[in-house]
Design a protein around this motif. Structure first.
Motif, PDB file in Angstrom:
ATOM      1  N   MET A  87       0.849  -1.195   0.000  1.00 56.80           N
ATOM      2  CA  MET A  87       0.000   0.000   0.000  1.00 56.80           C
ATOM      3  C   MET A  87       0.883   1.243   0.000  1.00 56.80           C
ATOM      4  O   MET A  87       1.759   1.392   0.847  1.00 56.80           O
ATOM      5  CB  MET A  87      -0.921   0.008   1.222  1.00 56.80           C
ATOM      6  N   THR A  88       0.681   2.131  -0.959  1.00 56.97           N
ATOM      7  CA  THR A  88       1.434   3.378  -1.008  1.00 56.97           C
ATOM      8  C   THR A  88       0.814   4.392  -0.048  1.00 56.97           C
ATOM      9  O   THR A  88      -0.294   4.207   0.466  1.00 56.97           O
ATOM     10  CB  THR A  88       1.432   3.956  -2.424  1.00 56.97           C
ATOM     11  N   TRP A  89       1.527   5.524   0.159  1.00 50.96           N
ATOM     12  CA  TRP A  89       0.972   6.582   0.993  1.00 50.96           C
ATOM     13  C   TRP A  89      -0.305   7.134   0.374  1.00 50.96           C
ATOM     14  O   TRP A  89      -1.264   7.457   1.090  1.00 50.96           O
ATOM     15  CB  TRP A  89       1.998   7.683   1.194  1.00 50.96           C
ATOM     16  N   ASP A  90      -0.340   7.226  -0.956  1.00 52.34           N
ATOM     17  CA  ASP A  90      -1.558   7.692  -1.629  1.00 52.34           C
ATOM     18  C   ASP A  90      -2.708   6.720  -1.401  1.00 52.34           C
ATOM     19  O   ASP A  90      -3.860   7.141  -1.208  1.00 52.34           O
ATOM     20  CB  ASP A  90      -1.314   7.865  -3.129  1.00 52.34           C
ATOM     21  N   ASP A  91      -2.385   5.425  -1.409  1.00 55.15           N
ATOM     22  CA  ASP A  91      -3.424   4.426  -1.129  1.00 55.15           C
ATOM     23  C   ASP A  91      -3.951   4.582   0.293  1.00 55.15           C
ATOM     24  O   ASP A  91      -5.152   4.454   0.552  1.00 55.15           O
ATOM     25  CB  ASP A  91      -2.864   3.010  -1.303  1.00 55.15           C
ATOM     26  N   LEU A  92      -3.046   4.851   1.229  1.00 50.79           N
ATOM     27  CA  LEU A  92      -3.460   5.025   2.618  1.00 50.79           C
ATOM     28  C   LEU A  92      -4.346   6.258   2.758  1.00 50.79           C
ATOM     29  O   LEU A  92      -5.361   6.230   3.454  1.00 50.79           O
ATOM     30  CB  LEU A  92      -2.227   5.140   3.517  1.00 50.79           C
ATOM     31  N   ASP A  93      -3.971   7.329   2.077  1.00 51.65           N
ATOM     32  CA  ASP A  93      -4.809   8.529   2.078  1.00 51.65           C
ATOM     33  C   ASP A  93      -6.197   8.217   1.545  1.00 51.65           C
ATOM     34  O   ASP A  93      -7.218   8.646   2.110  1.00 51.65           O
ATOM     35  CB  ASP A  93      -4.168   9.627   1.224  1.00 51.65           C
ATOM     36  N   ALA A  94      -6.245   7.486   0.442  1.00 52.27           N
ATOM     37  CA  ALA A  94      -7.532   7.146  -0.164  1.00 52.27           C
ATOM     38  C   ALA A  94      -8.367   6.296   0.776  1.00 52.27           C
ATOM     39  O   ALA A  94      -9.592   6.474   0.891  1.00 52.27           O
ATOM     40  CB  ALA A  94      -7.310   6.425  -1.487  1.00 52.27           C
ATOM     41  N   HIS A  95      -7.720   5.376   1.470  1.00 48.13           N
ATOM     42  CA  HIS A  95      -8.443   4.546   2.442  1.00 48.13           C
ATOM     43  C   HIS A  95      -9.013   5.398   3.568  1.00 48.13           C
ATOM     44  O   HIS A  95     -10.167   5.228   3.975  1.00 48.13           O
ATOM     45  CB  HIS A  95      -7.506   3.487   3.014  1.00 48.13           C
ATOM     46  N   LEU A  96      -8.222   6.345   4.063  1.00 44.99           N
ATOM     47  CA  LEU A  96      -8.673   7.181   5.172  1.00 44.99           C
ATOM     48  C   LEU A  96      -9.778   8.137   4.757  1.00 44.99           C
ATOM     49  O   LEU A  96     -10.544   8.604   5.609  1.00 44.99           O
ATOM     50  CB  LEU A  96      -7.492   7.951   5.761  1.00 44.99           C
ATOM     51  N   ASP A  97      -9.864   8.432   3.459  1.00 45.27           N
ATOM     52  CA  ASP A  97     -10.960   9.277   2.978  1.00 45.27           C
ATOM     53  C   ASP A  97     -12.319   8.647   3.267  1.00 45.27           C
ATOM     54  O   ASP A  97     -13.326   9.354   3.381  1.00 45.27           O
ATOM     55  CB  ASP A  97     -10.831   9.527   1.472  1.00 45.27           C
ATOM     56  N   SER A  98     -12.355   7.323   3.384  1.00 44.07           N
ATOM     57  CA  SER A  98     -13.619   6.622   3.621  1.00 44.07           C
ATOM     58  C   SER A  98     -13.937   6.460   5.104  1.00 44.07           C
ATOM     59  O   SER A  98     -15.014   5.963   5.453  1.00 44.07           O
ATOM     60  CB  SER A  98     -13.578   5.230   2.969  1.00 44.07           C
ATOM     61  N   VAL A  99     -13.010   6.883   5.974  1.00 51.56           N
ATOM     62  CA  VAL A  99     -13.224   6.748   7.416  1.00 51.56           C
ATOM     63  C   VAL A  99     -14.041   7.938   7.908  1.00 51.56           C
ATOM     64  O   VAL A  99     -13.712   9.083   7.605  1.00 51.56           O
ATOM     65  CB  VAL A  99     -11.867   6.692   8.155  1.00 51.56           C
ATOM     66  N   PRO A 100     -15.128   7.691   8.663  1.00 46.48           N
ATOM     67  CA  PRO A 100     -15.938   8.815   9.170  1.00 46.48           C
ATOM     68  C   PRO A 100     -15.125   9.721  10.085  1.00 46.48           C
ATOM     69  O   PRO A 100     -14.239   9.263  10.812  1.00 46.48           O
ATOM     70  CB  PRO A 100     -17.061   8.108   9.952  1.00 46.48           C
ATOM     71  N   GLY A 101     -15.426  11.008  10.030  1.00 42.43           N
ATOM     72  CA  GLY A 101     -14.757  11.955  10.908  1.00 42.43           C
ATOM     73  C   GLY A 101     -13.456  12.460  10.320  1.00 42.43           C
ATOM     74  O   GLY A 101     -13.245  12.437   9.108  1.00 42.43           O
ATOM     75  N   THR A 102     -12.558  12.901  11.205  1.00 51.64           N
ATOM     76  CA  THR A 102     -11.287  13.486  10.797  1.00 51.64           C
ATOM     77  C   THR A 102     -10.144  12.623  11.301  1.00 51.64           C
ATOM     78  O   THR A 102     -10.063  12.320  12.489  1.00 51.64           O
ATOM     79  CB  THR A 102     -11.133  14.910  11.377  1.00 51.64           C
ATOM     80  N   VAL A 103      -9.273  12.226  10.384  1.00 47.29           N
ATOM     81  CA  VAL A 103      -8.070  11.476  10.735  1.00 47.29           C
ATOM     82  C   VAL A 103      -6.861  12.299  10.316  1.00 47.29           C
ATOM     83  O   VAL A 103      -6.710  12.635   9.136  1.00 47.29           O
ATOM     84  CB  VAL A 103      -8.017  10.101  10.047  1.00 47.29           C
TER      85      VAL A 103
END
Length: 286
Positions: free
Chosen positions: A1-17
């Motif tokens: 998983m790249t950093w961009d992939d991790l960012d994209a995954h966190l985009d789907s997490v509710p709230g603010t990460v």
């Protein structure tokens, strides 16, 4: 998983990460909303620890002198009545067992970190004062974090006086502590920084950042949690790579009348542990 992939995954997490990952004393490898402010929860206790050691090194207090263990504190809101902590909301019965007696500031500071005792925190905060904690943040290079009140000072909270942190500021504070253990730095002497790191290494709440690391990996860290908030901030010391800072702050809006928040907290712990594991896998390339 790249950093961009991790960012994209966190985009789907509710709230603010928010997150900060990088070697010490260098530009970060990856960040996500590093300057977004979050309610600090117990992560502010690291700045209190720094303020205590700075005061001790300046001769303003003796960490080993016994002081009264009490449960009544001045509010940060001028004119407000004194407030007290609730034992059921704390994580350390050992401090409560000392109420009415004495304990050393050093012992209270340790309980403030390793068990995240709120009562110990407020006693320590009363020893140094809020301006000293603000100075600790400033000396670390923090730009947005503040400690405006003690824990459970509800009158101050309701008046808008709060405790806030960012991922970047927590990384700056912990990074300066780690660097300061091996060379003179702005926070304290090398011996003082090393002593504070030892307390952070002894952290007993290990269900987020530490849970994503191989067993036995050294991590100096502090976490914090309240309903809808879970943060993990630390410096990891691999045997086969340079140390690195990792901070993950999560804030989720929970619906009124919803669940107790235990499932949300478990989800946040798993999220932070998963991110910690991902960074560990990339430790040679940070």
């Amino acid at each position: 998983m790249t950093w961009d992939d991790l960012d994209a995954h966190l985009d789907s997490v509710p709230g603010t990460v928010s997150a900060y990952v990088g070697r010490l004393d260098a530009a970060p490898t990856w960040t996500r909303l590093p300057d977004a402010t979050h309610y600090a929860a117990s992560t502010m206790k690291v700045a209190v620890l720094v303020a205590l050691h700075r005061a001790a090194e300046a001769g303003r207090l003796d960490l080993d002198q016994p002081i009264p263990v009490h449960n009544a504190f001045d509010s940060a809101l001028p004119g407000a009545p004194r407030y007290a902590n609730a034992q059921h909301y704390d994580n350390d019965d050992a401090v409560w067992a000392r109420v009415g007696g004495t304990a050393s500031t050093r012992w209270l500071a340790e309980r403030m970190i390793i068990r995240s005792s709120n009562l110990a925190t407020n006693i320590c905060l009363a020893q140094v004062g809020l301006p000293a904690v603000a100075q600790a943040w400033a000396l670390a290079g923090a730009r947005h974090s503040l400690t405006g009140r003690g824990i459970e000072d509800f009158a101050a909270r309701d008046a808008g006086i709060d405790n806030l942190v960012t991922a970047a500021d927590l990384a700056a504070l912990l990074g300066e502590l780690a660097l300061g253990a091996s060379r003179p730095g702005p926070l304290a002497s090398p011996a003082g920084c090393a002593a504070m790191l030892d307390v952070l290494f002894a952290q007993e709440h290990r269900e987020d950042l530490a849970a994503g690391l191989p067993e036995g990996t050294r991590i100096a860290h502090k976490n914090g949690w309240v309903r809808g908030v879970r943060h993990g901030a630390g410096v990891v010391f691999p045997d086969d790579a340079p140390p690195y800072a990792i901070v993950v702050c999560t804030t989720t809006e929970l619906a009124d009348g919803g669940p107790t928040g235990e499932e949300d907290e478990d989800d946040a712990c798993r999220l932070i542990a998963g991110m910690s594991a991902r960074v560990w896998q990339a430790r040679h390339d940070l």
